[in-house]
Each structure stands twice: as structure tokens, then as C-alpha cells.
Design an enzyme around this catalytic site. Sequence first.
Site, PDB file in Angstrom:
ATOM      1  NE  ARG A   4      -4.451  -4.046   1.717  1.00  0.00           N
ATOM      2  CZ  ARG A   4      -4.367  -5.312   2.090  1.00  0.00           C
ATOM      3  NH1 ARG A   4      -3.671  -5.644   3.160  1.00  0.00           N
ATOM      4  NH2 ARG A   4      -4.951  -6.273   1.402  1.00  0.00           N
TER       5      ARG A   4
ATOM      6  CG  ASN B 249     -12.541 -15.412  -7.248  1.00  0.00           C
ATOM      7  OD1 ASN B 249     -11.541 -15.864  -6.691  1.00  0.00           O
ATOM      8  ND2 ASN B 249     -13.696 -15.253  -6.613  1.00  0.00           N
TER       9      ASN B 249
ATOM     10  CG  HIS C 213     -17.407 -17.766  -4.324  1.00  0.00           C
ATOM     11  ND1 HIS C 213     -16.767 -17.113  -3.283  1.00  0.00           N
ATOM     12  CD2 HIS C 213     -18.631 -18.111  -3.857  1.00  0.00           C
ATOM     13  CE1 HIS C 213     -17.579 -17.050  -2.252  1.00  0.00           C
ATOM     14  NE2 HIS C 213     -18.716 -17.646  -2.565  1.00  0.00           N
TER      15      HIS C 213
ATOM     16  CD  GLU D 193     -14.519  -1.880 -11.137  1.00  0.00           C
ATOM     17  OE1 GLU D 193     -15.362  -2.700 -11.563  1.00  0.00           O
ATOM     18  OE2 GLU D 193     -13.767  -1.239 -11.888  1.00  0.00           O
TER      19      GLU D 193
ATOM     20  CG  ASP E  60     -17.561 -13.426  -4.399  1.00  0.00           C
ATOM     21  OD1 ASP E  60     -16.430 -13.607  -4.885  1.00  0.00           O
ATOM     22  OD2 ASP E  60     -17.834 -13.656  -3.205  1.00  0.00           O
TER      23      ASP E  60
HETATM   24  C1  GAR Z   1     -11.101 -22.763  -2.479  1.00  0.00           C
HETATM   25  O1  GAR Z   1     -12.160 -23.515  -1.972  1.00  0.00           O
HETATM   26  C2  GAR Z   1     -11.626 -21.529  -3.182  1.00  0.00           C
HETATM   27  O2  GAR Z   1     -12.834 -21.753  -3.846  1.00  0.00           O
HETATM   28  C3  GAR Z   1     -11.815 -20.595  -2.000  1.00  0.00           C
HETATM   29  O3  GAR Z   1     -10.663 -20.814  -1.220  1.00  0.00           O
HETATM   30  C4  GAR Z   1     -10.254 -22.177  -1.354  1.00  0.00           C
HETATM   31  C5  GAR Z   1      -8.763 -22.239  -1.653  1.00  0.00           C
HETATM   32  O4  GAR Z   1      -8.290 -23.567  -1.611  1.00  0.00           O
HETATM   33  N1  GAR Z   1     -11.935 -19.242  -2.439  1.00  0.00           N
HETATM   34  C6  GAR Z   1     -12.770 -18.366  -1.866  1.00  0.00           C
HETATM   35  O5  GAR Z   1     -13.448 -18.629  -0.898  1.00  0.00           O
HETATM   36  C7  GAR Z   1     -12.809 -16.986  -2.523  1.00  0.00           C
HETATM   37  N2  GAR Z   1     -13.924 -16.227  -2.051  1.00  0.00           N
HETATM   38  P1  GAR Z   1      -6.911 -23.964  -2.304  1.00  0.00           P
HETATM   39  O6  GAR Z   1      -5.837 -23.016  -1.766  1.00  0.00           O
HETATM   40  O7  GAR Z   1      -6.668 -25.371  -1.852  1.00  0.00           O
HETATM   41  O8  GAR Z   1      -7.080 -23.867  -3.784  1.00  0.00           O
END
Ligand code: GAR
Length: 202
Positions: A66, A108, A110, A148, A151
Site C-alpha cells: 500500500r 468529494n 457523496h 482525515e 465524509d
Molecule cells: C457517484 O454517485 C458518487 O456520488 C459516488 O459514486 C458514484 C460515482 O459515479 N461516490 C461515493 O459514493 C463516494 N462515497 P460516476 O463514476 O458515474 O461519477
Amino acid sequence: MLKVLVCVSGGGTNLQAIIDAVADGKITNAQIVRVISNNRNAYALERAKGAGIDAVCVSPKDYDDREKFNMALLQAINEKEPDLIVLAGFLVVLPEQIIHEYRNRIINIHPSLIPSFCGKGFYGLKVHEEALKKGVKVTGATVHFVDEGTDTGQIILQKAVYVEEGDTPEVLQKRVMEQAEWELLPKAIDMIANNKITSVIN
Ligand code: GAR
């Protein structure tokens, strides 16, 4: 011109919304300098290449451990000296070193109204499955700064979306993307590019 680097893992519909918003002039003073995926097969990489954007894969599978993957990811980011890193469906926990080096410069998206249905294990379809299980009538999406925690960073924008009778997780996911995510993420980038976000917790 804000140099934006986008990290993705999957289909890349949020990346597409950013690409389109730059092309349509809905995001100004910003350019996408690189797209990074941890997943070689992510369709998001094709979207980036189709738009003439530098696209690279940094996969944990290509590194012994990692730590080496984390270093490679940091290097792939640093090479482009971005002003803003956008996590657009990036399902890798960012190493602390990257969070430190880019404090208040990582956002980000969410797919829920934080603090509901967020934190460890809440990503993608799982978020909508849990929202439906709970029986909420309203959900939505959140754009936030990355710190850190999972969400836990400062919220920038949120938009509510109604749950409808008979929704499946897939149907709800699509509605949240169409009505909230694809609007909020480009909007947040445009606000940052044009210095419209002033309150950042240090
Ligand atoms: C999206 O719905 C985004 O909000 C989610 O992944 C999806 C990606 O879709 N992200 C999370 O859940 C982060 N915790 P995409 O590749 O079509 O943009």
C-alpha cells in the site's frame, strides 16, 4: 486558471458533467489537467481520453504494498501541480500524506445528505440501499472538503432529492445523479475557481 485534477474509479458520469460544464462555459477559470483512476477498466478513463484530457491509471494491483501505491498516487498528482483535486466517485481512501499536502484543496461528491448515510462502507449503490431501508422521503447529494475522516470535511453544497414510491436503489441513484450530483459538483468547482468560497476551516 485553476488546475483541476479529477480522481475516478468507475463510470465517470460526474467526470462527464465536469467536462461538459467546462466546455459549455458553466465552469470558468478552470481546466482539467489530469484524470487518475485506480481501476484500469474504468469507463471514466475513456471519457477523459475522448475529451483529449491526460488520463492515467494508478492501480494498487501494480504495487507490492500500500505504501508504494500511495507514493505512486501522490507522484501522479504532484506531477501536474493541481490547485484542486476532485474526487468524483473515487473509491480509494486517500492517504493522509495527500490530505496534508492538499489541505482545503480536495473536494468529494457523496450521494446523500451528509450526515445521513455516510462514513465507512457508504459508497455507490449501498448509500441508496440504506436510504430506502430506512424509509427516508428525502435524500440528495453533498459536495464537501476532504479531511482525515470519511465524509467529515466541511460541507460546500447540498441538494435535496425526493424518494418516490417504488424506487429501487438503481432508480434512486440515477435520480440523485441527474437532479443533484451533476449540478452540484461543477457548481462547486466553478465557485472555487472564481473565489466564491470564503469560509474554509483550517
Ligand atoms: C457517484 O454517485 C458518487 O456520488 C459516488 O459514486 C458514484 C460515482 O459515479 N461516490 C461515493 O459514493 C463516494 N462515497 P460516476 O463514476 O458515474 O461519477
